[in-house]
Design a protein around this motif. Sequence first.
Motif, PDB file in Angstrom:
ATOM      1  N   ASP A 210       0.852  -1.195   0.000  1.00 39.88           N
ATOM      2  CA  ASP A 210       0.000   0.000   0.000  1.00 39.88           C
ATOM      3  C   ASP A 210       0.890   1.249   0.000  1.00 39.88           C
ATOM      4  O   ASP A 210       1.205   1.790   1.062  1.00 39.88           O
ATOM      5  CB  ASP A 210      -0.927  -0.043   1.234  1.00 39.88           C
ATOM      6  CG  ASP A 210      -1.437   1.335   1.645  1.00 39.88           C
ATOM      7  OD1 ASP A 210      -1.669   2.172   0.751  1.00 39.88           O
ATOM      8  OD2 ASP A 210      -1.590   1.566   2.872  1.00 39.88           O
ATOM      9  N   PHE A 211       1.307   1.684  -1.196  1.00 41.58           N
ATOM     10  CA  PHE A 211       2.209   2.835  -1.283  1.00 41.58           C
ATOM     11  C   PHE A 211       1.754   3.873  -2.312  1.00 41.58           C
ATOM     12  O   PHE A 211       2.496   4.810  -2.607  1.00 41.58           O
ATOM     13  CB  PHE A 211       3.627   2.361  -1.638  1.00 41.58           C
ATOM     14  CG  PHE A 211       4.262   1.515  -0.571  1.00 41.58           C
ATOM     15  CD1 PHE A 211       4.668   2.075   0.632  1.00 41.58           C
ATOM     16  CD2 PHE A 211       4.422   0.148  -0.755  1.00 41.58           C
ATOM     17  CE1 PHE A 211       5.237   1.291   1.631  1.00 41.58           C
ATOM     18  CE2 PHE A 211       4.989  -0.645   0.229  1.00 41.58           C
ATOM     19  CZ  PHE A 211       5.404  -0.070   1.428  1.00 41.58           C
ATOM     20  N   THR A 212       0.582   3.712  -2.851  1.00 41.82           N
ATOM     21  CA  THR A 212       0.106   4.621  -3.903  1.00 41.82           C
ATOM     22  C   THR A 212       0.047   6.069  -3.430  1.00 41.82           C
ATOM     23  O   THR A 212       0.411   6.979  -4.172  1.00 41.82           O
ATOM     24  CB  THR A 212      -1.291   4.181  -4.382  1.00 41.82           C
ATOM     25  OG1 THR A 212      -1.244   2.807  -4.743  1.00 41.82           O
ATOM     26  CG2 THR A 212      -1.729   4.991  -5.576  1.00 41.82           C
ATOM     27  N   PHE A 251      -5.170   2.829  -2.446  1.00 40.99           N
ATOM     28  CA  PHE A 251      -6.186   3.690  -1.854  1.00 40.99           C
ATOM     29  C   PHE A 251      -6.112   5.083  -2.482  1.00 40.99           C
ATOM     30  O   PHE A 251      -5.268   5.347  -3.342  1.00 40.99           O
ATOM     31  CB  PHE A 251      -5.992   3.779  -0.344  1.00 40.99           C
ATOM     32  CG  PHE A 251      -6.334   2.520   0.394  1.00 40.99           C
ATOM     33  CD1 PHE A 251      -7.640   2.250   0.769  1.00 40.99           C
ATOM     34  CD2 PHE A 251      -5.351   1.590   0.718  1.00 40.99           C
ATOM     35  CE1 PHE A 251      -7.960   1.084   1.450  1.00 40.99           C
ATOM     36  CE2 PHE A 251      -5.659   0.421   1.392  1.00 40.99           C
ATOM     37  CZ  PHE A 251      -6.972   0.171   1.764  1.00 40.99           C
ATOM     38  N   VAL A 252      -6.980   5.957  -2.025  1.00 39.53           N
ATOM     39  CA  VAL A 252      -7.003   7.342  -2.487  1.00 39.53           C
ATOM     40  C   VAL A 252      -6.971   8.252  -1.266  1.00 39.53           C
ATOM     41  O   VAL A 252      -7.718   8.031  -0.305  1.00 39.53           O
ATOM     42  CB  VAL A 252      -8.261   7.635  -3.329  1.00 39.53           C
ATOM     43  CG1 VAL A 252      -8.352   9.118  -3.679  1.00 39.53           C
ATOM     44  CG2 VAL A 252      -8.255   6.800  -4.608  1.00 39.53           C
ATOM     45  N   GLN A 253      -6.129   9.242  -1.316  1.00 39.38           N
ATOM     46  CA  GLN A 253      -6.060  10.211  -0.227  1.00 39.38           C
ATOM     47  C   GLN A 253      -7.207  11.214  -0.348  1.00 39.38           C
ATOM     48  O   GLN A 253      -7.698  11.500  -1.450  1.00 39.38           O
ATOM     49  CB  GLN A 253      -4.730  10.959  -0.272  1.00 39.38           C
ATOM     50  CG  GLN A 253      -4.529  11.939   0.877  1.00 39.38           C
ATOM     51  CD  GLN A 253      -3.272  12.772   0.693  1.00 39.38           C
ATOM     52  OE1 GLN A 253      -2.734  12.847  -0.409  1.00 39.38           O
ATOM     53  NE2 GLN A 253      -2.790  13.392   1.766  1.00 39.38           N
ATOM     54  N   GLY A 254      -7.642  11.744   0.775  1.00 40.26           N
ATOM     55  CA  GLY A 254      -8.680  12.766   0.773  1.00 40.26           C
ATOM     56  C   GLY A 254      -8.117  14.126   1.136  1.00 40.26           C
ATOM     57  O   GLY A 254      -7.110  14.226   1.846  1.00 40.26           O
ATOM     58  N   ILE A 258     -12.481  15.225  -0.100  1.00 36.52           N
ATOM     59  CA  ILE A 258     -12.553  15.225  -1.565  1.00 36.52           C
ATOM     60  C   ILE A 258     -11.400  14.362  -2.078  1.00 36.52           C
ATOM     61  O   ILE A 258     -10.249  14.587  -1.711  1.00 36.52           O
ATOM     62  CB  ILE A 258     -12.429  16.657  -2.137  1.00 36.52           C
ATOM     63  CG1 ILE A 258     -13.583  17.519  -1.649  1.00 36.52           C
ATOM     64  CG2 ILE A 258     -12.387  16.628  -3.665  1.00 36.52           C
ATOM     65  CD1 ILE A 258     -13.451  18.988  -2.045  1.00 36.52           C
ATOM     66  N   PRO A 259     -11.682  13.352  -2.899  1.00 36.42           N
ATOM     67  CA  PRO A 259     -10.619  12.462  -3.376  1.00 36.42           C
ATOM     68  C   PRO A 259      -9.536  13.208  -4.160  1.00 36.42           C
ATOM     69  O   PRO A 259      -9.838  14.036  -5.016  1.00 36.42           O
ATOM     70  CB  PRO A 259     -11.358  11.480  -4.295  1.00 36.42           C
ATOM     71  CG  PRO A 259     -12.778  11.554  -3.875  1.00 36.42           C
ATOM     72  CD  PRO A 259     -13.008  12.955  -3.404  1.00 36.42           C
ATOM     73  N   VAL A 260      -8.269  12.909  -3.829  1.00 38.63           N
ATOM     74  CA  VAL A 260      -7.137  13.432  -4.584  1.00 38.63           C
ATOM     75  C   VAL A 260      -6.789  12.371  -5.636  1.00 38.63           C
ATOM     76  O   VAL A 260      -6.188  11.346  -5.322  1.00 38.63           O
ATOM     77  CB  VAL A 260      -5.924  13.714  -3.670  1.00 38.63           C
ATOM     78  CG1 VAL A 260      -4.744  14.221  -4.500  1.00 38.63           C
ATOM     79  CG2 VAL A 260      -6.295  14.716  -2.580  1.00 38.63           C
ATOM     80  N   CYS A 261      -7.192  12.645  -6.865  1.00 34.96           N
ATOM     81  CA  CYS A 261      -7.070  11.622  -7.917  1.00 34.96           C
ATOM     82  C   CYS A 261      -5.662  11.503  -8.480  1.00 34.96           C
ATOM     83  O   CYS A 261      -5.367  10.544  -9.203  1.00 34.96           O
ATOM     84  CB  CYS A 261      -8.063  11.928  -9.038  1.00 34.96           C
ATOM     85  SG  CYS A 261      -9.790  11.772  -8.502  1.00 34.96           S
ATOM     86  N   ASN A 262      -4.809  12.445  -8.174  1.00 32.91           N
ATOM     87  CA  ASN A 262      -3.430  12.385  -8.655  1.00 32.91           C
ATOM     88  C   ASN A 262      -2.614  11.592  -7.645  1.00 32.91           C
ATOM     89  O   ASN A 262      -2.374  12.045  -6.519  1.00 32.91           O
ATOM     90  CB  ASN A 262      -2.867  13.798  -8.808  1.00 32.91           C
ATOM     91  CG  ASN A 262      -1.895  13.915  -9.963  1.00 32.91           C
ATOM     92  OD1 ASN A 262      -1.829  13.042 -10.822  1.00 32.91           O
ATOM     93  ND2 ASN A 262      -1.133  14.984  -9.988  1.00 32.91           N
ATOM     94  N   ASN A 263      -2.212  10.394  -8.010  1.00 32.93           N
ATOM     95  CA  ASN A 263      -1.382   9.584  -7.125  1.00 32.93           C
ATOM     96  C   ASN A 263      -0.430   8.738  -7.959  1.00 32.93           C
ATOM     97  O   ASN A 263      -0.283   8.956  -9.161  1.00 32.93           O
ATOM     98  CB  ASN A 263      -2.239   8.742  -6.169  1.00 32.93           C
ATOM     99  CG  ASN A 263      -3.126   7.736  -6.879  1.00 32.93           C
ATOM    100  OD1 ASN A 263      -2.835   7.297  -7.994  1.00 32.93           O
ATOM    101  ND2 ASN A 263      -4.224   7.368  -6.247  1.00 32.93           N
TER     102      ASN A 263
END
Length: 331
Positions: A210-212, A251-254, A258-263
């Motif tokens: 889990d490093f995305t 996963f996606v950071q918030g 609000i989802p931060v889609c840039n990862n």
Amino acid sequence: MVMEGRKLRFDVFVGILLALSILKAQVIHWPQVEGMKMVERQKLELQRQKRTDISTTNSQLTKKKLKQLHFSIKRNPLKIWFFKNRFKSLKDLFITLPLWNSALGVVQRYDTTNRLRDVILRSLNGEDVNVAIMGGSISAGGGLTFDNEDLRGIYYRVFSDWWQKTVEPITGSVLNLHNLAIGGTGSNFFAFCYDALLKPNTKMNLALLDFTVNDYIQFKYSRSPMTLSLEQLTREILSEKTSPAVMYVDFVQGELQIPVCNNLENHGQTMLAVNYGITTVSLRNFLCSSPLRIGKKFSKMFTSDGNHVSVLGHAQVAYMIINHMRQLMLS
């Protein structure tokens, strides 16, 4: 005497030629093996290591038990899992992700699939399965305590709970979790010391990475490729003698929920997964798949700190992992 001497010299001569031919073959072929791409070498290694005979498995499990196991795995996991009183249906579970389907959530790739089949055969033989979890604060349960959530709801613990209820009672195979996750860390940390964090003599069979989120945050301004350390970590784990399977858990950071889609997924990790044949479980494909959803607030998907994925996100990822394993076991 003369003839015997000649025969002796001839035998020596033949022996020397034979030795030279063997040496030549080694000199010629060794660099070729060394120069092979790692993925191809892994394929050959997997073929050599797949010595588990199906007949051995059948001898360990009677037909009656195999039938019981098949029935147990086919059961709807939502009826027995940790969240059975909270998320009772797919509608409850994916209410925030109306576009959900298994093809979007889990991208299956060959290397993980082949190695997971070895894990399944291991479990059918009644052998324990060791799962290592490496990641940052999400895998460590970050944010869940702000909402007074039970840490047994973290994705890999939910997966372990399902295994304990479904597989273990019939085969005797125990799923041992080795949680190495540390908040704020990236794959560069684990690339240098994951083996030191594992208990001595632990034979890893499956690694969940889990490093995305953290790798993107740490390396987005780096002059080197963002996936450099994740590639190193992936390669090291795949090279372990136990040939463990690797899965990327994305996963996606918030940001204020609000989802931060840039990862890392759209900065090299997807190509890395394709190159090494790593199966990926992802939330980004749902939250960021439509321009209409980008920038939208998803209060149920994030904890009250607005940053970490909520228990709902953990449940969604756990379900996708469970469902993927069920499909492989039933196939």
